[in-house]
Scaffold this motif. Sequence first.
Motif, PDB file in Angstrom:
ATOM      1  N   ARG A 145      40.122  61.139  45.419  1.00 52.10           N
ATOM      2  CA  ARG A 145      39.043  61.994  44.927  1.00 52.10           C
ATOM      3  C   ARG A 145      39.623  63.254  44.316  1.00 52.10           C
ATOM      4  O   ARG A 145      40.550  63.865  44.861  1.00 52.10           O
ATOM      5  CB  ARG A 145      38.118  62.363  46.095  1.00 52.10           C
ATOM      6  N   TRP A 224      38.568  63.334  53.936  1.00 47.40           N
ATOM      7  CA  TRP A 224      39.280  63.605  52.698  1.00 47.40           C
ATOM      8  C   TRP A 224      40.224  64.783  52.923  1.00 47.40           C
ATOM      9  O   TRP A 224      39.833  65.790  53.519  1.00 47.40           O
ATOM     10  CB  TRP A 224      38.303  63.943  51.573  1.00 47.40           C
ATOM     11  N   LEU A 286      31.830  58.270  50.142  1.00 49.01           N
ATOM     12  CA  LEU A 286      31.633  58.181  48.694  1.00 49.01           C
ATOM     13  C   LEU A 286      30.287  58.805  48.341  1.00 49.01           C
ATOM     14  O   LEU A 286      29.294  58.597  49.030  1.00 49.01           O
ATOM     15  CB  LEU A 286      31.669  56.718  48.224  1.00 49.01           C
ATOM     16  N   SER A 290      31.344  63.376  43.132  1.00 49.90           N
ATOM     17  CA  SER A 290      32.789  63.521  43.014  1.00 49.90           C
ATOM     18  C   SER A 290      33.350  62.645  41.901  1.00 49.90           C
ATOM     19  O   SER A 290      32.718  61.682  41.462  1.00 49.90           O
ATOM     20  CB  SER A 290      33.465  63.164  44.346  1.00 49.90           C
ATOM     21  N   TYR A 292      36.505  60.158  41.030  1.00 49.78           N
ATOM     22  CA  TYR A 292      37.471  59.330  41.744  1.00 49.78           C
ATOM     23  C   TYR A 292      38.466  58.716  40.767  1.00 49.78           C
ATOM     24  O   TYR A 292      38.206  58.631  39.552  1.00 49.78           O
ATOM     25  CB  TYR A 292      36.752  58.209  42.508  1.00 49.78           C
ATOM     26  N   ARG A 323      32.920  58.494  37.998  1.00 50.30           N
ATOM     27  CA  ARG A 323      31.956  58.900  39.007  1.00 50.30           C
ATOM     28  C   ARG A 323      31.121  57.687  39.387  1.00 50.30           C
ATOM     29  O   ARG A 323      31.069  56.693  38.653  1.00 50.30           O
ATOM     30  CB  ARG A 323      31.047  60.023  38.493  1.00 50.30           C
TER      31      ARG A 323
END
Length: 521
Positions: A145, A224, A286, A290, A292, A323
Amino acid sequence: MNAGTGRGTGAGTGAADHGFRILAPWYVCERGRFDRFAPAALTPALQKYASAEFVHALVADPRASLAFDPVEDVWSCPLPVPPEQRGPGRARFATHRLYRTKLRKLYQPSHERFYAVVVELFCDRPGWPRPQSAEGLEVGFVMRRRRVDIDCPPKVLRRLALRLTTGLLAGVDAGPSLSEARDLLWADLAHRRAFEAENRDLLDQVAVATETQAWMVGPAGGQWRKVGDPPPAGRPADREQELPMWRLPARSGDCTQGPPPPERSLWFGVVPTSSGDHDDRGAPKLDDQSVYELHCFVRRAPAPGHEHCPPQVSWSESGEPFRLAPFYDPEGTRNRRTSITLPDLRALAARAGEPPGPGGVAITSPPGSQLSFDPGGGTPSGGSVTGRTPRICTFALEIFMIVAFFLFSMFLPIVVFLFQLWWLLALRFCLPPSATAMATLKAHFDAGLTLADMGAAEREAFDGLLGAQGATARLQAGEGGFRDEDGKDLFEAVTPPDPAPVPVPPQPLPPVDDPLCGSGG
């Protein structure tokens, strides 16, 4: 583990003492008309499919996938459109319009879209030869991410976002919100060279800090964390979550003529676009906010006699950033049709004359949890919570659907009028429409008449089209701020399409021949 160099780390020995180059598969290079030494070949390939059985299709022919649509498959942001800039008909009630960036968007399985990452392995030696064997190799990928912190004055941020959307937002003073402006700026910073050159004066006032994070898993769950950072104090040791990749079997059908090509080392993995996992703070793993990216790796265990050495690991370059579409993404939900037939009241009435059967929905109300009240003709009163023993009531499943659809039908017009969400009416249509009602309304509006000129016949016809009795009279009264001159546009917006819309299948990518066809080795 660190990613991005494309070269191996660790120890090996003898002929196997080399790393691997992890590149886009040969057919991606062929379609793009570049070879495996070109920079474009360094990125793992994302492949799109429209069936949950896509793995079977991928294994049968890895070349056969769907083209990414330049409109639907990019992340977009809804931005406001003032009334004077809206078009006629359906567009009259569209208060927002989508600004499309260049950032890739991946849909969820509920949207009937599925994705794979595919790579081709080469030995990291002069000439990048193809590996002769996959023995002792572990191939996989990680999903990381990107976190972006944009620091600048709010006025600068909004001005940049307005410049990004000049064509769409011409004449709009308010512009996007701060959060939308950050999203827009970051989406185009991912493809930013031309934009930077044209807006250097504003970008010099912007500080952009990016951080790549890995999903770390261990006894304490997942979180994360910046790549390479150790776990916080007190948190048990963990490691980055790795997702498996599998080797595609050798094929003989990649040549339209001549002998089959030599065996290639193609590998694929299934890209997750939704997850039920949460971090230790309760945030989803998820989300749709964000950015990725994927990194593929090859790990080779030490040779016999060198078990004390660490494994050799080679990494690919980072994949194309993307995204994830939210669950209720309108461009995603329209890919999947759900059909429901309401219960037949006549059949239920006939069933009610027979002895009860064993089926149904049994609902148990625990002691002290049974609600008692007087319906009062629609206004409940005298409510109390009772019950000393459990109570079990069994209902026919059909009852729930009947009541639920009744409540939906009752509250939809309330929501439309209360919040002036007229565009909601354009998202429903009933087939077949009444030919007489459609002819009556068309003649009315074609004659230049408005809502105010409608008589009883026109009001009844329009009520049927709107799906609510009395709705036309409320519109005529200006309830909810509806304008009389917009009546014709509303008629066009709610008119059922003719013919009924049918799904448009996504376009497949064109087939290509393996450049090794006829080489024999």
